[in-house]
Scaffold this motif. Structure first.
Motif, PDB file in Angstrom:
ATOM      1  N   UNK A   1       0.805  -1.228   0.000  1.00 20.39           N
ATOM      2  CA  UNK A   1       0.000   0.000   0.000  1.00 20.39           C
ATOM      3  C   UNK A   1       0.835   1.275   0.000  1.00 20.39           C
ATOM      4  N   UNK A   2       2.078   1.191   0.465  1.00 23.29           N
ATOM      5  CA  UNK A   2       3.021   2.310   0.364  1.00 23.29           C
ATOM      6  C   UNK A   2       2.437   3.603   0.936  1.00 23.29           C
ATOM      7  N   UNK A   3       2.136   3.580   2.230  1.00 24.32           N
ATOM      8  CA  UNK A   3       1.457   4.703   2.878  1.00 24.32           C
ATOM      9  C   UNK A   3       2.402   5.761   3.443  1.00 24.32           C
ATOM     10  N   UNK A   4       3.699   5.576   3.281  1.00 25.41           N
ATOM     11  CA  UNK A   4       4.661   6.522   3.867  1.00 25.41           C
ATOM     12  C   UNK A   4       4.890   7.736   2.971  1.00 25.41           C
ATOM     13  N   UNK A   5       5.083   8.889   3.599  1.00 25.09           N
ATOM     14  CA  UNK A   5       5.428  10.131   2.908  1.00 25.09           C
ATOM     15  C   UNK A   5       6.600  10.790   3.623  1.00 25.09           C
ATOM     16  N   UNK A   6       7.431  11.497   2.864  1.00 25.70           N
ATOM     17  CA  UNK A   6       8.580  12.196   3.439  1.00 25.70           C
ATOM     18  C   UNK A   6       8.496  13.675   3.060  1.00 25.70           C
ATOM     19  N   UNK A   7       8.566  14.526   4.075  1.00 31.76           N
ATOM     20  CA  UNK A   7       8.522  15.972   3.859  1.00 31.76           C
ATOM     21  C   UNK A   7       9.910  16.559   4.130  1.00 31.76           C
ATOM     22  N   UNK A   8      10.328  17.477   3.270  1.00 31.63           N
ATOM     23  CA  UNK A   8      11.604  18.167   3.441  1.00 31.63           C
ATOM     24  C   UNK A   8      11.341  19.616   3.843  1.00 31.63           C
TER      25      UNK A   8
ATOM     26  N   UNK B   1      22.125  24.265  15.644  1.00 35.12           N
ATOM     27  CA  UNK B   1      22.706  25.419  14.953  1.00 35.12           C
ATOM     28  C   UNK B   1      23.026  25.151  13.487  1.00 35.12           C
ATOM     29  N   UNK B   2      23.595  23.961  13.205  1.00 34.51           N
ATOM     30  CA  UNK B   2      24.002  23.640  11.835  1.00 34.51           C
ATOM     31  C   UNK B   2      23.044  22.692  11.120  1.00 34.51           C
ATOM     32  N   UNK B   3      21.819  22.605  11.619  1.00 39.45           N
ATOM     33  CA  UNK B   3      20.800  21.800  10.924  1.00 39.45           C
ATOM     34  C   UNK B   3      20.020  22.721  10.000  1.00 39.45           C
ATOM     35  N   UNK B   4      20.264  22.597   8.701  1.00 37.80           N
ATOM     36  CA  UNK B   4      19.600  23.446   7.708  1.00 37.80           C
ATOM     37  C   UNK B   4      18.458  22.738   7.002  1.00 37.80           C
ATOM     38  N   UNK B   5      18.400  21.405   7.156  1.00 42.71           N
ATOM     39  CA  UNK B   5      17.355  20.623   6.496  1.00 42.71           C
ATOM     40  C   UNK B   5      16.824  19.557   7.451  1.00 42.71           C
ATOM     41  N   UNK B   6      15.527  19.351   7.369  1.00 44.47           N
ATOM     42  CA  UNK B   6      14.872  18.378   8.237  1.00 44.47           C
ATOM     43  C   UNK B   6      13.886  17.549   7.420  1.00 44.47           C
ATOM     44  N   UNK B   7      13.981  16.240   7.555  1.00 39.74           N
ATOM     45  CA  UNK B   7      13.000  15.344   6.939  1.00 39.74           C
ATOM     46  C   UNK B   7      11.986  14.937   8.005  1.00 39.74           C
ATOM     47  N   UNK B   8      10.733  14.879   7.608  1.00 34.03           N
ATOM     48  CA  UNK B   8       9.693  14.354   8.500  1.00 34.03           C
ATOM     49  C   UNK B   8       9.011  13.192   7.782  1.00 34.03           C
ATOM     50  N   UNK B   9       9.083  12.030   8.400  1.00 37.83           N
ATOM     51  CA  UNK B   9       8.456  10.824   7.848  1.00 37.83           C
ATOM     52  C   UNK B   9       7.086  10.646   8.477  1.00 37.83           C
ATOM     53  N   UNK B  10       6.075  10.451   7.646  1.00 36.67           N
ATOM     54  CA  UNK B  10       4.716  10.211   8.138  1.00 36.67           C
ATOM     55  C   UNK B  10       4.173   8.929   7.501  1.00 36.67           C
ATOM     56  N   UNK B  11       3.076   8.452   8.062  1.00 35.46           N
ATOM     57  CA  UNK B  11       2.368   7.328   7.458  1.00 35.46           C
ATOM     58  C   UNK B  11       0.882   7.648   7.502  1.00 35.46           C
ATOM     59  N   UNK B  12       0.191   7.382   6.391  1.00 34.14           N
ATOM     60  CA  UNK B  12      -1.179   7.868   6.201  1.00 34.14           C
ATOM     61  C   UNK B  12      -2.221   6.843   6.660  1.00 34.14           C
ATOM     62  N   UNK B  13      -3.061   7.237   7.595  1.00 28.44           N
ATOM     63  CA  UNK B  13      -4.119   6.364   8.129  1.00 28.44           C
ATOM     64  C   UNK B  13      -5.131   5.953   7.058  1.00 28.44           C
TER      65      UNK B  13
ATOM     66  N   UNK C   1       3.863  23.617  10.121  1.00 30.93           N
ATOM     67  CA  UNK C   1       3.889  23.186   8.721  1.00 30.93           C
ATOM     68  C   UNK C   1       2.572  22.503   8.370  1.00 30.93           C
ATOM     69  N   UNK C   2       2.283  22.428   7.097  1.00 28.62           N
ATOM     70  CA  UNK C   2       1.023  21.868   6.632  1.00 28.62           C
ATOM     71  C   UNK C   2       1.182  20.388   6.302  1.00 28.62           C
ATOM     72  N   UNK C   3       0.756  19.527   7.225  1.00 26.78           N
ATOM     73  CA  UNK C   3       0.721  18.081   7.001  1.00 26.78           C
ATOM     74  C   UNK C   3      -0.731  17.638   7.190  1.00 26.78           C
ATOM     75  N   UNK C   4      -1.264  16.818   6.290  1.00 29.71           N
ATOM     76  CA  UNK C   4      -2.656  16.375   6.424  1.00 29.71           C
ATOM     77  C   UNK C   4      -2.911  15.692   7.767  1.00 29.71           C
TER      78      UNK C   4
END
Length: 334
Positions: free
Chosen positions: A202-209, A231-243, A296-299
């Motif tokens: 079903x591949x329900x995972x999403x990654x936001x940058x 201080x030196x973190x310029x990028x962040x990934x957020x992993x979600x999974x959709x219900x 941030x806008x995450x469903x």
């Protein structure tokens, strides 16, 4: 008439039954979590060991700093004194996580002694000698509690086609240069991470940058476990999974299973493409989820599985020891 009544009653019965099953399963989840998690008690050895790991790992993270603060993590030291004097823990020095707990505590004291710092108010010499005696033959004055790497050494085994070496070489990195990873590399990372298996494909995972520094800092502040490294973190990934991808009561926790499988694949993919990363735990409450949604806008249908700060590694950096168990401790034949 009977046929009409059946048609009317059937959906009402079905929805009622679903709701009862839903509530019953959640009640059992609640009862078992209350009974066995360390939120409500630390009675048996495994619960004590979990508490020990939670506390000693905080010391490991503090040891990563070259300019560590005197008496850092005093609250953790107080907790560890209690845990490491527990009779059941004292008898279990042969367990890897308990042994390394004593080792990390000894190193903490020695690091302060090396700097000429007096910490008798939180950790006495008598306590240090006691822990050393418990370790006995396990004690080593070469124990460091951290690994020192050069960037070249750290990524030496990522492309040599030996999965055992590759898996052992992956570690969480917290020390970045502040430079951003090119989007083309991140796209390759996600393409590789997408090979992760999932229930019925079903591949329900999403990654936001997230690349807005202000938002990155705000999100990591909610996460709370990356203090001192933002201080030196310029990028962040957020992993979600959709219900939205799950359809039975039995699949109520499948989003965490599929999300966890995807997370490991994502971490391996980041390591393969030589992107420094550190999975930042998202064992949070509903109020924390809402704070993220205000930034941030995450469903709403998507559950956050993990936040992963990413970046380019410095030429030289440290990682925590994070000792892994041997198979004899968690492999059981039944």
């Amino acid at each position: 008439m009977k046929k009409v009544l059946k048609q009317l009653i059937r959906p009402i019965y079905w929805w009622g039954r679903i709701r009862i099953l839903f509530l019953y399963n959640f009640y059992i989840d609640l009862r078992l979590y209350k009974k066995y998690s360390i939120v409500f008690g630390k009675k048996d050895l495994l619960q004590k060991e979990a508490d020990l790991i939670l506390n000693y790992h905080s010391l490991e993270k503090g040891m990563l700093f070259e300019d560590m603060k005197k008496g850092f993590a005093a609250y953790r030291i107080s907790n560890l004194h209690k845990i490491l004097k527990d009779h059941e823990v004292l008898k279990s020095i042969d367990r890897s996580q308990i042994r390394v707990g004593y080792e990390v505590m000894c190193k903490y004291y020695e690091l302060h002694q090396d700097k000429g710092w007096d910490i008798d108010d939180i950790y006495t010499k008598e306590q240090y000698e006691f822990y050393k005696n418990i370790l006995a033959g396990f004690y080593s004055n070469t124990f460091k509690g951290v690994y020192d790497f050069s960037k070249e050494e750290f990524y030496r085994n990522v492309k040599n086609n030996d999965f055992q070496e590759f898996a052992h070489s992956r570690k969480s990195v917290r020390d970045f240069t502040g430079e951003k990873i090119d989007s083309s590399i991140i796209e390759k990372v996600i393409e590789l991470a997408n090979t992760a298996p999932s229930v019925c494909n079903r591949q329900a995972s999403n990654v936001y940058l997230i690349e807005d520094k202000k938002k990155v800092d705000s999100l990591l502040a909610v996460q709370g476990g990356f203090v001192g490294y933002t201080e030196n973190v310029s990028q962040l990934l957020i992993l979600t999974n959709d219900r939205k991808y799950y359809y039975t009561i039995g699949e109520r926790n499948q989003l965490y299973i599929d999300g966890g499988i995807y997370l490991m694949n994502l971490l391996y993919a980041l390591h393969y493409y030589e992107v420094g990363n550190c999975p930042a735990n998202w064992g949070k409450e509903v109020s924390d989820d809402r704070k993220v949604l205000s930034i941030i806008n995450i469903p709403e249908s998507e559950k956050i599985i993990c936040m992963i700060p990413i970046g380019k590694c410095k030429s030289n950096f440290r990682t925590t020891l994070s000792l892994r168990r041997g198979y004899s401790e968690n492999f059981k034949k039944i």
